[in-house]
Design a protein around this motif. Structure first.
Motif, PDB file in Angstrom:
ATOM      1  N   VAL A  12       0.827  -1.214   0.000  1.00 30.69           N
ATOM      2  CA  VAL A  12       0.000   0.000   0.000  1.00 30.69           C
ATOM      3  C   VAL A  12       0.859   1.260   0.000  1.00 30.69           C
ATOM      4  CG1 VAL A  12      -1.860   1.228   1.202  1.00 30.69           C
ATOM      5  CG2 VAL A  12      -1.710  -1.255   1.364  1.00 30.69           C
ATOM      6  N   TRP A  13       0.469   2.235  -0.804  1.00 33.19           N
ATOM      7  CA  TRP A  13       1.157   3.530  -0.838  1.00 33.19           C
ATOM      8  C   TRP A  13       0.810   4.325   0.412  1.00 33.19           C
ATOM      9  CZ3 TRP A  13       4.988   5.409  -3.696  1.00 33.19           C
ATOM     10  CH2 TRP A  13       5.289   6.783  -3.590  1.00 33.19           C
ATOM     11  N   MET A  41     -12.457  -5.104   2.997  1.00 35.64           N
ATOM     12  CA  MET A  41     -11.161  -5.725   3.286  1.00 35.64           C
ATOM     13  C   MET A  41     -10.209  -4.681   3.874  1.00 35.64           C
ATOM     14  SD  MET A  41      -7.860  -6.009   1.968  1.00 35.64           S
ATOM     15  CE  MET A  41      -7.986  -5.456   0.272  1.00 35.64           C
ATOM     16  N   LEU A  42     -10.224  -3.473   3.310  1.00 35.79           N
ATOM     17  CA  LEU A  42      -9.377  -2.404   3.877  1.00 35.79           C
ATOM     18  C   LEU A  42      -9.857  -2.002   5.277  1.00 35.79           C
ATOM     19  CD1 LEU A  42      -8.578   0.024   0.905  1.00 35.79           C
ATOM     20  CD2 LEU A  42      -7.081  -1.677   1.948  1.00 35.79           C
ATOM     21  N   GLU A  47      -8.835  -1.767  11.063  1.00 34.65           N
ATOM     22  CA  GLU A  47      -9.144  -2.168  12.440  1.00 34.65           C
ATOM     23  C   GLU A  47      -7.924  -2.819  13.078  1.00 34.65           C
ATOM     24  OE1 GLU A  47     -12.276  -2.137  14.574  1.00 34.65           O
ATOM     25  OE2 GLU A  47     -12.205  -0.378  13.286  1.00 34.65           O
ATOM     26  N   GLN A  48      -7.249  -3.640  12.278  1.00 31.80           N
ATOM     27  CA  GLN A  48      -6.033  -4.316  12.743  1.00 31.80           C
ATOM     28  C   GLN A  48      -4.941  -3.299  13.080  1.00 31.80           C
ATOM     29  OE1 GLN A  48      -5.235  -7.605   9.990  1.00 31.80           O
ATOM     30  NE2 GLN A  48      -3.060  -7.068  10.051  1.00 31.80           N
ATOM     31  N   LEU A  49      -4.763  -2.306  12.216  1.00 36.71           N
ATOM     32  CA  LEU A  49      -3.743  -1.279  12.452  1.00 36.71           C
ATOM     33  C   LEU A  49      -4.059  -0.465  13.707  1.00 36.71           C
ATOM     34  CD1 LEU A  49      -3.131   0.019   8.804  1.00 36.71           C
ATOM     35  CD2 LEU A  49      -1.640  -1.455  10.162  1.00 36.71           C
ATOM     36  N   ILE A  50      -5.352  -0.137  13.880  1.00 36.64           N
ATOM     37  CA  ILE A  50      -5.736   0.653  15.056  1.00 36.64           C
ATOM     38  C   ILE A  50      -5.453  -0.154  16.328  1.00 36.64           C
ATOM     39  CG2 ILE A  50      -7.723   1.647  16.297  1.00 36.64           C
ATOM     40  CD1 ILE A  50      -8.927   2.232  13.450  1.00 36.64           C
ATOM     41  N   ARG A  51      -5.807  -1.437  16.269  1.00 37.62           N
ATOM     42  CA  ARG A  51      -5.552  -2.317  17.429  1.00 37.62           C
ATOM     43  C   ARG A  51      -4.058  -2.339  17.775  1.00 37.62           C
ATOM     44  NH1 ARG A  51      -8.821  -6.243  15.541  1.00 37.62           N
ATOM     45  NH2 ARG A  51      -7.064  -7.411  14.696  1.00 37.62           N
ATOM     46  N   ASP A  52      -3.245  -2.362  16.720  1.00 35.12           N
ATOM     47  CA  ASP A  52      -1.795  -2.439  16.942  1.00 35.12           C
ATOM     48  C   ASP A  52      -1.155  -1.070  17.193  1.00 35.12           C
ATOM     49  OD1 ASP A  52      -2.209  -5.052  16.425  1.00 35.12           O
ATOM     50  OD2 ASP A  52      -1.354  -5.051  14.403  1.00 35.12           O
ATOM     51  N   GLY A  53      -1.974  -0.046  17.326  1.00 35.81           N
ATOM     52  CA  GLY A  53      -1.442   1.281  17.613  1.00 35.81           C
ATOM     53  C   GLY A  53      -0.773   1.952  16.423  1.00 35.81           C
ATOM     54  N   GLN A  54      -1.125   1.533  15.213  1.00 35.51           N
ATOM     55  CA  GLN A  54      -0.551   2.172  14.027  1.00 35.51           C
ATOM     56  C   GLN A  54      -1.582   3.082  13.351  1.00 35.51           C
ATOM     57  OE1 GLN A  54       1.725  -0.449  11.396  1.00 35.51           O
ATOM     58  NE2 GLN A  54       1.497  -2.022  12.947  1.00 35.51           N
ATOM     59  N   ASP A  55      -1.075   3.894  12.440  1.00 36.92           N
ATOM     60  CA  ASP A  55      -1.948   4.840  11.745  1.00 36.92           C
ATOM     61  C   ASP A  55      -2.734   4.109  10.655  1.00 36.92           C
ATOM     62  OD1 ASP A  55      -3.002   7.293  11.167  1.00 36.92           O
ATOM     63  OD2 ASP A  55      -1.405   7.828   9.753  1.00 36.92           O
ATOM     64  N   PRO A  56      -4.078   4.149  10.693  1.00 39.19           N
ATOM     65  CA  PRO A  56      -4.842   3.479   9.637  1.00 39.19           C
ATOM     66  C   PRO A  56      -4.627   4.148   8.275  1.00 39.19           C
ATOM     67  CG  PRO A  56      -6.306   4.712  11.095  1.00 39.19           C
ATOM     68  CD  PRO A  56      -4.932   4.789  11.691  1.00 39.19           C
ATOM     69  N   ILE A  57      -4.918   3.405   7.227  1.00 38.66           N
ATOM     70  CA  ILE A  57      -4.715   3.915   5.863  1.00 38.66           C
ATOM     71  C   ILE A  57      -5.887   4.802   5.465  1.00 38.66           C
ATOM     72  CG2 ILE A  57      -4.533   3.205   3.441  1.00 38.66           C
ATOM     73  CD1 ILE A  57      -3.451   0.481   4.723  1.00 38.66           C
ATOM     74  N   LYS A 116      -3.505  12.563   1.553  1.00 36.43           N
ATOM     75  CA  LYS A 116      -2.864  11.630   2.482  1.00 36.43           C
ATOM     76  C   LYS A 116      -3.035  10.211   1.937  1.00 36.43           C
ATOM     77  CE  LYS A 116      -2.735   9.956   7.214  1.00 36.43           C
ATOM     78  NZ  LYS A 116      -3.316   9.941   8.553  1.00 36.43           N
ATOM     79  N   ASP A 117      -2.014   9.402   2.041  1.00 33.51           N
ATOM     80  CA  ASP A 117      -2.051   8.000   1.605  1.00 33.51           C
ATOM     81  C   ASP A 117      -2.706   7.850   0.225  1.00 33.51           C
ATOM     82  OD1 ASP A 117      -0.868   7.399   4.020  1.00 33.51           O
ATOM     83  OD2 ASP A 117      -2.740   6.792   4.987  1.00 33.51           O
ATOM     84  N   LEU A 118      -3.948   7.348   0.234  1.00 32.86           N
ATOM     85  CA  LEU A 118      -4.617   7.045  -1.039  1.00 32.86           C
ATOM     86  C   LEU A 118      -5.644   8.112  -1.406  1.00 32.86           C
ATOM     87  CD1 LEU A 118      -5.116   3.264  -0.180  1.00 32.86           C
ATOM     88  CD2 LEU A 118      -3.316   4.247  -1.613  1.00 32.86           C
TER      89      LEU A 118
END
Lengths: 254, 657
Positions: A12-13, A41-42, A47-57, A116-118
């Motif tokens: 992902v960009w 799917m995104l 949700e996975q990124l938020i759980r892991d404390g990362q910035d969502p796409i 931002k991102d996409l």
């Protein structure tokens, strides 16, 4: 229809903002159902990124039924992905196989800067419409709707052009980042109707001038725009635009 | 006391008299008056364009990247108008009557009559703008039928009527932007209304790209922000559709009308799993030709095309012979739920019924053959020709169905189930579309006004454009005429400063929670409570439970929500968090409203109140009013009642048999 689950690698960009240089990042998603839409799917990934404390796409989307034109995404090198006459939000995961790698990028065009991102800024399209993509009729001035019969073929052709959702896939698909399909759809829609006739010449001049000013490229007739268009807007509209422009040029009183 | 300011005089003269006597603002003064419009759907875009044309200084806000994206664009089927082009007995009175009856006698007569009066002008205006409506070979406009009516008064552009109407309004808006009369703010969300001396005087908006808060002054503020169906999480609304602007106005003094009146649309693609983010509508126009049925046998395992004709139950045609498959939406939805609950549902989830086009395909095929005067034509050829006709009418809907489900509806019947689609409730407004806050208006789906307890198909587009093109340009003048003495107020005014502070405090509070549960998870939980207990069927016990559960959910949200990122950046999760927080509060009020209304009417079906045949049982002697809720403090509202006086129509038990 057989449903199945899949594990995927997503490339992902990511780009923090307009100034940031950006780059690809890899993510893994598991147990994706073939019944999901691509954006769902995104959602799972986010949700996975938020759980892991990362910035969502960040990606643009709204109606998720293929009509608002807000979703975009370059998927495996194609605007809106591989399905014909389709938007990203209507692309479903049964289009992919277990173990696949999917490359996801934003629209790429000078006139569509990345927010931002996409997510990109497509306000250039609004400004092209402002230049003449309308019929100048104030509220309250209209005559009875049936006072002017319109040939059904012309009405149908106008409708076919008016189906454009302004998503920008045509620009993203074009190697010159030309906005000719978008512009020609609007010029055709209005030129095919008698109500659009009085402003026919000024409209085509002004809209083309605005398109050039926004930094969209020229059309070299490769047809990539038509192939990518989720609403199957015909490239014949570009021919009509050229005809309108030529006619307006020849008959201009100056 | 609630005063709807309905003009005196006979029903069919009220609007004419009003227009003849309302105050006017001269062109020189219009230039000095600023109007804020929030939302760019049919109501917002048409209002902003029309007010710009009149010469007001207009500022318009939308949260999407362009005003053309507003969710009106997704409306499929059509727009009603009492043109009587078909010579089938239509009239302004008929459209008025059908709308009041369809709304189960819970709408205001004067507003609905005005709506019917201006309906014809809308079509004329849209045609003049270049909206490419469907036409007959003679070049005249084509019509079709929608639910709850026995005439053909629906104008359409294939299955994309909303798109075409919105693009028409959007182009009119863009023209005003080009002329400098309107200033557009994309990717901006209104987060508060600013009130000075008891009048709406502006808004606080957030730039969603950089997170900055902005102050904007207006002599009047128009909320055209759509409905709140997303309180159910799953609905046919767009992902971004929300109640936030309306809810902020409500908490600043605007009463909320009939919040529990929700429309569940009968024909949507069923839920396929937990991953589902939204539901997709299959237009009501499909019921012109599609026949709805379930197997006569409970727990049927055969495929649809293996079930013989005599073992199918066309339950709408059986129960409602006069209207058949074209009964109003609330009736069709409840009938589908009744069959599925009784064990006759189809598909893997058993929460679906069939919408079958096989008969229509054959019927159209035979007509085509008849046109050519041919005989002895094979069944296959008839079907092939019929499919072509159906494709021309509904092709885009069939394609959409196939993309989502992977099934071909030309070969197999569609599987459909009811889903949340529209909210009849909304901010309470008077005849002039003004809320209980002076200078604050609500237009389109954002207000409660015209559809009573159930909206008829193809009437939402009509109402949005009526409000924006033909009502507000008159009624706003009646208010602004007295505002010419008031100069624009600087946004340094104390009220702007404190209101902005309220907003920034709330955002900071949200960001500081740093809990463990995502916004999406809370939204899904709220949706489940609402759908189970305040959905298609409601009862007192369930509603009481729901209220407790929602209060608990609110506590959890404000102590455990997890929002990534920062305030001053593009942060969709933060935007969503604010919206979900408002949905939670609204959900509680919806349940309170549903609980106080001890009757069934339209889309509000209380299980305790039904006829022996399972139809909605109204209680006109006790509940013939609009419930208008005033926000007092957390969990506390005061009920005000606007009594509905029917001067022309005699309410009866709705009968579609």
């Amino acid at each position: 229809m057989q449903h199945y689950n899949m594990n995927l690698t997503l490339k992902v960009w990511r780009q923090k903002n307009k100034e940031d240089k950006g780059g690809f990042q890899n993510y893994q998603v598991k147990d994706i159902s073939s019944e999901m839409s691509f954006l769902e799917m995104l959602d799972v990934l986010n949700e996975q990124l938020i759980r892991d404390g990362q910035d969502p796409i960040a990606f643009d989307h709204d109606c998720r039924e293929g009509i608002c034109g807000m979703c975009s995404l370059y998927i495996n090198g194609k605007p809106h992905g591989d399905w014909k006459a389709n938007t990203t939000c209507q692309l479903h995961m049964r289009a992919f196989k277990d173990g696949e790698t999917i490359v996801i990028e934003p629209w790429r065009a000078g006139a569509f800067p990345v927010v931002k991102d996409l997510v990109v800024d497509r306000s250039a399209f609004d400004r092209i419409i402002q230049a003449g993509g309308f019929i100048s009729v104030n509220t309250g001035n209209a005559v009875d709707g049936n006072s002017l019969p319109i040939n059904k073929d012309a009405a149908d052709a106008a409708f076919a052009a008016a189906m454009c959702i302004g998503c920008g896939a045509c620009v993203a698909a074009c190697k010159n980042a030309s906005a000719m399909l978008f512009l020609s759809a609007k010029v055709s829609h209005l030129a095919l109707l008698p109500q659009g006739d009085p402003e026919r010449k000024s409209r085509v001049f002004n809209m083309v001038a605005q398109m050039d000013k926004e930094g969209f490229g020229a059309c070299t007739n490769t047809g990539a725009c038509e192939a990518a268009c989720p609403k199957e807007i015909s490239i014949a509209n570009i021919a009509r635009l050229n005809k309108e422009y030529l006619f307006a040029s020849i008959t201009a009183e100056k | 006391m609630l005063d709807a300011k309905i003009p005196a005089g006979s029903l069919d003269q009220k609007w004419t008299d009003y227009k003849g006597h309302c105050k006017l603002v001269n062109p020189a003064n219009k230039r000095k008056l600023e109007v804020i419009v929030v939302g760019t759907g049919l109501a917002g875009a048409s209002a902003a364009a029309s007010l710009g044309e009149l010469g007001y200084k207009v500022k318009v806000f939308c949260f999407q990247d362009s005003p053309r994206r507003a969710h009106s664009i997704a409306a499929q089927g059509g727009i009603n108008a009492a043109k009587n082009y078909q010579n089938d007995g239509d009239s302004i009175f008929r459209l008025f009557y059908d709308t009041i009856k369809g709304g189960d006698y819970r709408a205001r007569e004067a507003n609905v009559h005005r709506l019917a009066e201006v309906s014809g002008n809308i079509i004329d205006q849209c045609v003049a703008q270049g909206v490419p409506f469907a036409r007959e070979y003679g070049g005249l406009l084509s019509n079709r039928s929608f639910g709850g009516t026995q005439v053909q008064r629906t104008f359409y552009a294939a299955g994309q009527t909303g798109q075409q109407l919105l693009i028409g309004a959007y182009q009119a808006l863009e023209r005003q932007i080009a002329l400098g009369n309107v200033k557009m703010y994309n990717r901006h969300e209104m987060l508060e209304v600013v009130i000075i001396d008891e009048k709406a005087r502006g808004i606080i908006a957030r730039d969603l790209v950089n997170g900055n808060l902005e102050r904007h002054f207006g002599h009047a503020v128009l909320l055209c922000t759509g409905g709140y169906g997303n309180v159910f999480y799953l609905s046919t609304n767009a992902m971004g559709s929300n109640v936030t602007a309306a809810w902020k106005a409500h908490k600043k003094g605007a009463f909320f009308g009939n919040p529990s009146f929700t429309q569940i649309h009968p024909t949507c693609i069923p839920v396929s799993g937990d991953h589902q983010s939204k539901l997709t509508l299959m237009s009501e126009s499909l019921r012109n030709d599609g026949r709805i049925w379930v197997p006569k046998k409970q727990g049927e395992t055969r495929k649809a095309n293996e079930i013989p004709e005599e073992e199918r139950d066309y339950y709408l045609e059986r129960r409602y012979p006069a209207f058949g498959n074209l009964v109003p939406r609330d009736v069709a939805s409840r009938a589908a739920k009744e069959r599925c609950d009784a064990g006759f549902g189809v598909g893997t989830s058993k929460q679906a019924v069939y919408l079958d086009f096989a008969d229509a395909i054959k019927r159209y095929g035979k007509i085509e053959i008849g046109k050519e005067g041919r005989e002895n034509v094979s069944e296959e050829e008839i079907i092939a020709l019929g499919k072509e006709v159906v494709k021309e009418k509904y092709g885009n809907l069939f394609d959409m169905y196939e993309k989502i489900t992977g099934e071909n509806p030309y070969e197999l019947p569609m599987r459909i189930y009811p889903a949340v689609h529209y909210t009849m409730g909304g901010l309470w407004v008077d005849y002039e579309l003004m809320t209980t806050v002076k200078g604050l208006y609500a237009l389109g789906e954002a207000n409660f006004s015209d559809h009573g307890a159930n909206r008829l198909g193809a009437s939402a587009l009509m109402q949005g454009l009526a409000d924006g093109y033909f009502v507000i340009p008159y009624t706003i003048g009646n208010y602004l005429a007295d505002e010419i003495y008031n100069k624009s107020i600087s946004t340094d005014h104390e009220a702007f400063v404190t209101t902005e502070k309220e907003v920034s405090n709330r955002i900071e509070k949200l960001m500081s929670i740093k809990g463990n549960i995502s916004v999406e998870t809370f939204h899904k939980r709220l949706g489940k409570i609402m759908w189970d207990k305040c959905g298609m069927a409601r009862n007192a016990q369930g509603l009481e439970q729901a209220i407790t559960e929602i209060q608990q959910l609110k506590k959890e949200f404000w102590s455990d929500v997890k929002i990534p990122g920062a305030i001053n950046e593009f942060n969709p999760e933060l935007d969503k968090a604010g919206r979900v927080a408002d949905f939670i509060e609204l959900g509680e009020l919806m349940c309170i409203d549903a609980l106080q209304r001890n009757e069934s009417c339209g889309g509000h079906f209380r299980e305790e109140y039904q006829t022996n045949e399972g139809e909605a049982l109204r209680d006109d002697s006790n509940y013939m009013y609009v419930s208008a809720w005033e926000h007092k403090q957390e969990h506390t509202w005061e009920l005000h009642k606007e009594t509905l006086n029917y001067e022309v129509i005699k309410p009866t038990q709705r009968n579609y048999k």
